[in-house]
Design a protein around this motif. Structure first.
Motif, PDB file in Angstrom:
ATOM      1  N   CYS A 113      47.404  42.990  30.617  1.00  0.00           N
ATOM      2  CA  CYS A 113      46.924  41.766  29.966  1.00  0.00           C
ATOM      3  C   CYS A 113      48.008  41.070  29.153  1.00  0.00           C
ATOM      4  O   CYS A 113      47.912  39.875  28.896  1.00  0.00           O
ATOM      5  CB  CYS A 113      45.771  42.083  29.022  1.00  0.00           C
ATOM      6  N   CYS A 116      49.291  37.591  29.818  1.00  0.00           N
ATOM      7  CA  CYS A 116      48.474  37.030  30.905  1.00  0.00           C
ATOM      8  C   CYS A 116      47.514  35.968  30.365  1.00  0.00           C
ATOM      9  O   CYS A 116      47.667  34.794  30.651  1.00  0.00           O
ATOM     10  CB  CYS A 116      47.699  38.148  31.598  1.00  0.00           C
ATOM     11  N   CYS A 118      44.355  35.489  31.097  1.00  0.00           N
ATOM     12  CA  CYS A 118      43.307  34.974  31.996  1.00  0.00           C
ATOM     13  C   CYS A 118      41.901  35.387  31.555  1.00  0.00           C
ATOM     14  O   CYS A 118      40.948  34.639  31.717  1.00  0.00           O
ATOM     15  CB  CYS A 118      43.550  35.460  33.424  1.00  0.00           C
ATOM     16  N   LEU A 119      41.750  36.588  31.002  1.00  0.00           N
ATOM     17  CA  LEU A 119      40.443  37.150  30.627  1.00  0.00           C
ATOM     18  C   LEU A 119      39.452  37.033  31.787  1.00  0.00           C
ATOM     19  O   LEU A 119      38.258  36.806  31.581  1.00  0.00           O
ATOM     20  CB  LEU A 119      39.888  36.467  29.361  1.00  0.00           C
ATOM     21  N   CYS A 124      40.520  41.148  35.243  1.00  0.00           N
ATOM     22  CA  CYS A 124      40.997  41.724  33.986  1.00  0.00           C
ATOM     23  C   CYS A 124      40.257  43.033  33.706  1.00  0.00           C
ATOM     24  O   CYS A 124      39.046  43.040  33.520  1.00  0.00           O
ATOM     25  CB  CYS A 124      40.800  40.744  32.828  1.00  0.00           C
TER      26      CYS A 124
HETATM   27  S1  FES Z   1      43.913  38.960  30.369  1.00  0.00           S
HETATM   28 FE1  FES Z   1      44.559  38.720  32.400  1.00  0.00          FE
HETATM   29  S2  FES Z   1      44.369  40.688  33.240  1.00  0.00           S
HETATM   30 FE2  FES Z   1      43.544  40.892  31.232  1.00  0.00          FE
END
Ligand code: FES
Length: 145
Positions: A113, A116, A118-119, A124
């Motif tokens: 994460c 990243c 993205c959540l 994720c």
């Molecule tokens: S925030 Fe993207 S993989 Fe966890």
């Protein structure tokens, strides 16, 4: 007055805990007191050892409920002795091992994460532990709030 009984102020001074903390632990059933005819709390001297036990237990992250259960295993809710502490702390070692293992897993999942943002509910690992959406099969997913 009974010389073996202590006022909340004395217990607070000796234990380093706030009087409000004593009241809290009493409400939670971890310590107990008696009352004077004037309805003031008085604690037995051995409350200091109980408070030490509570403080050390909390420091290693044992939840209050488990501390209460541990104290309740002592006959007549007596003060924990050295032997009691040895026995209980042995039991808590496995609790700590499990927590450490869980935190290590979280730390490893967090690696993916970092940077990243993205959540994503799909990819994720931290936002979708155990991939619970996979159970619903492929296709559109309903966002849960
Ligand atoms: S925030 Fe993207 S993989 Fe966890």
């Amino acid at each position: 007055m009974n010389a073996h009984l202590m006022s909340p102020g004395e217990v607070a001074a000796r234990s380093g805990m706030a009087v409000s903390a004593l009241h809290f632990y009493e409400r939670e059933g971890l310590i107990s007191s008696t009352r004077t005819p004037g309805n003031q709390r008085r604690y037995r001297r051995d409350v200091l050892r109980r408070l030490g036990f509570i403080r050390v237990s909390q420091r290693v992250g044992i939840p209050l409920g488990e501390i209460r259960e541990a104290l309740a295993t002592l006959p007549e809710s007596r003060t924990p002795t050295k032997q009691d502490w040895t026995r209980l702390s042995r039991g808590w070692r496995s609790h700590l091992d499990a927590r450490i293992e869980q935190l290590e897993r979280l730390r490893d999942d967090l690696d993916g994460c970092i940077g990243c943002g993205c959540l994503s509910l799909r990819s994720c690992t931290l936002n979708n532990p155990g991939d619970r959406l996979a159970e619903q099969g492929p296709g559109p997913v309903r966002l849960e709030v």
